[in-house]
Design a protein around this motif. Structure first.
Motif, short mmCIF file in Angstrom:
data_model
loop_
_atom_site.label_atom_id
_atom_site.label_comp_id
_atom_site.label_asym_id
_atom_site.label_seq_id
_atom_site.Cartn_x
_atom_site.Cartn_y
_atom_site.Cartn_z
N LEU A 1 0.83 -1.20 0.00
CA LEU A 1 0.00 0.00 0.00
C LEU A 1 0.87 1.26 0.00
O LEU A 1 0.66 2.18 -0.81
CB LEU A 1 -0.92 0.00 1.22
CG LEU A 1 -1.80 1.24 1.41
CD1 LEU A 1 -2.77 1.39 0.25
CD2 LEU A 1 -2.55 1.19 2.74
N LYS A 2 1.87 1.31 0.88
CA LYS A 2 2.73 2.50 0.99
C LYS A 2 3.65 2.64 -0.23
O LYS A 2 3.87 3.75 -0.71
CB LYS A 2 3.56 2.45 2.27
CG LYS A 2 2.74 2.38 3.56
CD LYS A 2 1.80 3.58 3.70
CE LYS A 2 1.04 3.50 5.01
NZ LYS A 2 0.02 4.56 5.13
N TYR A 3 4.17 1.52 -0.73
CA TYR A 3 5.01 1.60 -1.93
C TYR A 3 4.22 2.16 -3.11
O TYR A 3 4.72 2.98 -3.90
CB TYR A 3 5.54 0.22 -2.31
CG TYR A 3 6.76 -0.24 -1.54
CD1 TYR A 3 7.81 0.63 -1.26
CD2 TYR A 3 6.88 -1.56 -1.10
CE1 TYR A 3 8.93 0.21 -0.56
CE2 TYR A 3 8.00 -2.00 -0.41
CZ TYR A 3 9.02 -1.12 -0.13
OH TYR A 3 10.13 -1.54 0.55
N ASN A 4 2.98 1.74 -3.24
CA ASN A 4 2.16 2.21 -4.36
C ASN A 4 1.77 3.67 -4.22
O ASN A 4 1.66 4.39 -5.22
CB ASN A 4 0.92 1.31 -4.51
CG ASN A 4 1.25 0.03 -5.27
OD1 ASN A 4 1.70 0.07 -6.41
ND2 ASN A 4 1.02 -1.11 -4.64
N ILE A 5 1.56 4.14 -2.99
CA ILE A 5 1.32 5.57 -2.78
C ILE A 5 2.55 6.36 -3.21
O ILE A 5 2.46 7.38 -3.91
CB ILE A 5 0.98 5.87 -1.30
CG1 ILE A 5 -0.39 5.27 -0.93
CG2 ILE A 5 0.97 7.37 -1.04
CD1 ILE A 5 -0.72 5.36 0.55
N SER A 6 3.72 5.88 -2.80
CA SER A 6 4.98 6.53 -3.17
C SER A 6 5.16 6.55 -4.69
O SER A 6 5.51 7.58 -5.28
CB SER A 6 6.15 5.78 -2.51
OG SER A 6 7.37 6.38 -2.86
N LEU A 7 4.88 5.42 -5.33
CA LEU A 7 5.03 5.32 -6.79
C LEU A 7 4.10 6.30 -7.50
O LEU A 7 4.51 6.97 -8.47
CB LEU A 7 4.74 3.89 -7.24
CG LEU A 7 4.81 3.63 -8.74
CD1 LEU A 7 6.20 3.90 -9.29
CD2 LEU A 7 4.39 2.18 -9.05
N LYS A 8 2.88 6.41 -7.03
CA LYS A 8 1.92 7.32 -7.66
C LYS A 8 2.39 8.77 -7.59
O LYS A 8 2.29 9.52 -8.57
CB LYS A 8 0.55 7.19 -6.99
CG LYS A 8 -0.54 8.02 -7.65
CD LYS A 8 -1.89 7.83 -6.96
CE LYS A 8 -2.96 8.69 -7.62
NZ LYS A 8 -4.27 8.58 -6.92
N ILE A 9 2.95 9.17 -6.45
CA ILE A 9 3.46 10.54 -6.30
C ILE A 9 4.62 10.79 -7.27
O ILE A 9 4.67 11.81 -7.95
CB ILE A 9 3.92 10.80 -4.86
CG1 ILE A 9 2.73 10.77 -3.89
CG2 ILE A 9 4.62 12.16 -4.75
CD1 ILE A 9 3.12 10.79 -2.42
N ILE A 10 5.55 9.82 -7.34
CA ILE A 10 6.70 9.96 -8.24
C ILE A 10 6.24 10.07 -9.69
O ILE A 10 6.72 10.93 -10.45
CB ILE A 10 7.67 8.77 -8.07
CG1 ILE A 10 8.34 8.82 -6.69
CG2 ILE A 10 8.72 8.75 -9.18
CD1 ILE A 10 9.19 10.05 -6.45
N GLN A 11 5.29 9.23 -10.08
CA GLN A 11 4.81 9.27 -11.47
C GLN A 11 4.14 10.61 -11.78
O GLN A 11 4.33 11.16 -12.87
CB GLN A 11 3.84 8.11 -11.70
CG GLN A 11 4.53 6.76 -11.77
CD GLN A 11 3.55 5.60 -11.81
OE1 GLN A 11 2.45 5.67 -11.23
NE2 GLN A 11 3.92 4.53 -12.48
N GLU A 12 3.37 11.12 -10.82
CA GLU A 12 2.66 12.39 -11.05
C GLU A 12 3.61 13.59 -11.06
O GLU A 12 3.45 14.52 -11.85
CB GLU A 12 1.59 12.60 -9.98
CG GLU A 12 0.39 11.66 -10.13
CD GLU A 12 -0.63 11.86 -9.02
OE1 GLU A 12 -0.35 12.65 -8.08
OE2 GLU A 12 -1.69 11.21 -9.06
#
Length: 377
Positions: free
Chosen positions: A244-255
């Motif tokens: 869950l936390k890795y995917n939140i981090s990934l979404k921020i980086i992508q955006e």
């Protein structure tokens, strides 16, 4: 009679300088350097020897060093040296400390942790001599020294410096400050390395709270804190929380930084690691291949991070007894590492041993399959 003092730095030069700083803040280093170089050219036409001219020149040299450190690192030391010459000419301890910090940061990035540590300590000594009372630069130096102790595995010393830095900075800036958030994150990292996961989570959540207040919830540094929290959960075996936390981090980086940013590659690796631990090997390979695609596009084939991606993929195929694919990716790692370090490097030797094992296992599997087929006939 006009008593108004003559302005030494022309408006045009100040405008160019501000443009350079704007692009540097946007991480557009090539554009920033274009404007900084124009500033230096314009300064040469101004009568030399004036303090304001030296001041501007000094700061532009350091800003150019900072840009090259992120853009073309080999060119950074030249501009630190130019700043050093001016600092000595001005006999300014504060400016000497500033160029020492830049030089030490370059050494840190080059892996010279002991050299960087000495430089940061020398810088701190100068700042303590020239400062009065609480000083944010002193706090920054304590943090820099803490980072070096962390990299050297001296965690007790690192914690001591981080806590000194945090105490000074929070007094000056308060709790809701980007630098305070960074320090909580760094302290959390030390506790993580010491396997003190509950303490690590406490510090990382304080970092997250301070970052939210300062930046909002979609800033790259916040992505880094989510990644660190996820790593703690991963080590605790809390795989769903970690994902869950890795995917939140990934979404921020992508955006914020785009799909092909190196930080996205790191996150794909981390997510792949969780799937690997869960035994979800197909999902793990999918994540590792996404990471590999980014690394090939950003750093090329012959880079340590790319070879790590090759090994990650090969390791999963090996676990699946897919020796043909495992051999293919171990071979790619082996070839790249040979190019980078030569055949006697420890990781090259290890890859060679694993390659030989995979070839042997593939041969045994083929022999067993042939025997089974012969029996069935």
């Amino acid at each position: 009679m006009n008593n108004q003092s003559t302005k030494i730095i022309p408006d045009e030069v100040e405008t160019l300088h501000k443009q350079g700083q704007k692009y540097q803040n946007y991480r557009c280093y090539k554009s920033a350097l274009y404007y900084y170089e124009k500033v230096i050219t314009q300064i040469e036409s101004i009568p030399q020897g004036n303090y304001d001219v030296h001041q501007l020149k000094y700061h532009v040299y350091l800003e150019m060093a900072d840009c090259y450190r992120e853009y073309k690192r080999l060119k950074a030391p030249k501009w630190v040296s130019e700043a050093e010459k001016l600092a000595k000419q001005l006999q300014d301890e504060a400016k000497t400390a500033m160029y020492l910090d830049r030089r030490s940061n370059i050494k840190r990035l080059d892996g010279d942790c002991k050299g960087a540590l000495k430089g940061f300590k020398d810088s701190l000594d100068l700042k303590l001599k020239s400062s009065r009372g609480e000083n944010i630069d002193v706090s920054n130096s304590c943090n820099n020294i803490g980072v070096m102790y962390t990299n050297l595995g001296k965690y007790r010393e690192a914690l001591d410096m981080y806590k000194k830095s945090l105490k000074k900075r929070s007094r000056i800036k308060g709790e809701n400050d980007a630098g305070v958030a960074t320090l909580y994150n760094n302290i959390g990292g030390v506790y993580y390395n010491q396997d003190k996961y509950d303490k690590a989570l406490l510090m990382l959540k304080k970092s997250l709270k301070a970052s939210w207040t300062t930046f909002g919830k979609n800033y790259p540094s916040i992505a880094a804190t989510y990644n660190n929290i996820a790593s703690v959960y991963h080590n605790q075996g809390k795989h769903d929380d970690a994902l869950l936390k890795y995917n939140i981090s990934l979404k921020i980086i992508q955006e914020q930084l785009g799909d092909n940013h190196p930080n996205a590659a790191k996150l794909y690796d981390n997510i792949g690691g969780v799937y690997d631990n869960q035994g979800k090997y197909d999902d793990a390979v999918s994540m590792y291949k996404k990471s590999l695609k980014i690394r090939l596009a950003t750093t090329g084939n012959n880079h340590p991070s790319t070879t790590q991606s090759y090994r990650n993929i090969a390791t999963i195929y090996r676990k699946q007894s897919n020796y043909t694919q495992a051999i293919e990716f171990y071979q790619k790692s082996f070839d790249s590492l040979c190019y980078l370090y030569g055949e006697n490097h420890p990781q090259v030797v290890k890859d060679k041993q694993i390659l030989d094992q995979c070839r042997l296992l593939k041969s045994k599997a083929n022999t067993s399959l042939w025997q089974d087929c012969s029996k069935s006939e």
